[in-house]
Design an enzyme around this catalytic site. Sequence first.
Site, short mmCIF file in Angstrom:
data_model
loop_
_atom_site.label_atom_id
_atom_site.label_comp_id
_atom_site.label_asym_id
_atom_site.label_seq_id
_atom_site.Cartn_x
_atom_site.Cartn_y
_atom_site.Cartn_z
N LYS A 35 3.23 15.44 46.67
CA LYS A 35 3.18 16.83 46.22
C LYS A 35 1.73 17.23 45.95
O LYS A 35 0.84 16.38 45.87
CB LYS A 35 4.03 17.00 44.96
N TYR A 255 -26.97 27.48 31.48
CA TYR A 255 -26.51 28.63 30.72
C TYR A 255 -26.45 28.33 29.23
O TYR A 255 -25.91 27.30 28.81
CB TYR A 255 -25.13 29.07 31.21
#
Length: 358
Positions: A35, A255
């Site tokens: 999956k 940042y």
Amino acid sequence: MHRTTWIELSSEALRHNASVVRQLAPKAAILAMVKANGYGHGANWVAEQLNSQANGFAVARLCEAMHLRDSNPQARILLLGTLLDREVLQECAQSQLDIVIHDLASAKLLANTPLATPITVWLKLNIGMNRLGMSAGEFCDAHHFLNSKSHIAGIQHMSHFSDAEEVDASLTLQQAKKLAELSASLGQHPISMANSAAIIAHPTTHCDWVRPGIMLYGDDPTQRLPAELALKPVMRFKSKIIAMRDVANGDGVGYNRRWTAAMPSRIATVAAGYADGYPRHAPDGTPVLVNGQRASLAGRVSMDLLTIDVSHLPHTAVGDEVTLWGEGLAAAEVGSHCGTISYELFTRITTRVNRYYS
């Protein structure tokens, strides 16, 4: 081909891990979990590599099952618990998919939906996960609804453990007993309980089918496999250094200058970011490998770039290879720094990252 950020996927490692499953559960059939596009590794590629080792494959969405069926016309494919209606049931029968029935309403719907091709069902009992699965009474009712129907090719019984990776086995064994006893009261039917953790830690739960997932891709969720059965990482997530910079004591990086140099430092900028699937919330200190040597994240991960402190690696240069996880640095270790697990890291890799299969 020019490579800046990429993953390498090893068929040898994948097949080795499947062989470990076989050694641990020699009498059980193997239902390989593919999956989420084979946990981010490529479902069709995984199925192709494991064709001779796995007895079937399982996915979580109908679209995944159809895609897998297109490339694997003869494979046994199980569609795990999902929302079923008459149209979906007809599609599953036409494509010869096994299906999981996890509620009584779906069992009744299936019992009253004629199908041109008989279908095999896996009835799911809730044994403590409290996510999907029926109560004991509903499970028995569902079994009786379907057992005599001509469009039902066979019935298998399954469940899912909630704590199979825990050192204390008592709860897992109690949960296993619930399914084993209830199944026995309904006759002789194949049973499936064991996920990766139970395959490794609870051999009495192997029964007829085991369902390896994360261990196929190289992660031992129990951390208890002996060295001779060690799993191998199938995925190696890599990038390259594209810039180098010396920063002074007190300078910030990235940042909001989250990381601040405590001394004159050397910073390398790596061409990987959250748009490639590297976790944005990775904290300073998260490890990477530069030419096989450890370094650590310094500053916030941005969309296309991340920065690492290589002050202790004086020979680092632009173009050097960086391993974000893989051989020598387990995805589980990176995940532990980021407050997540290898499953999420694997499935976050985005489509812009080049894939190289060997």
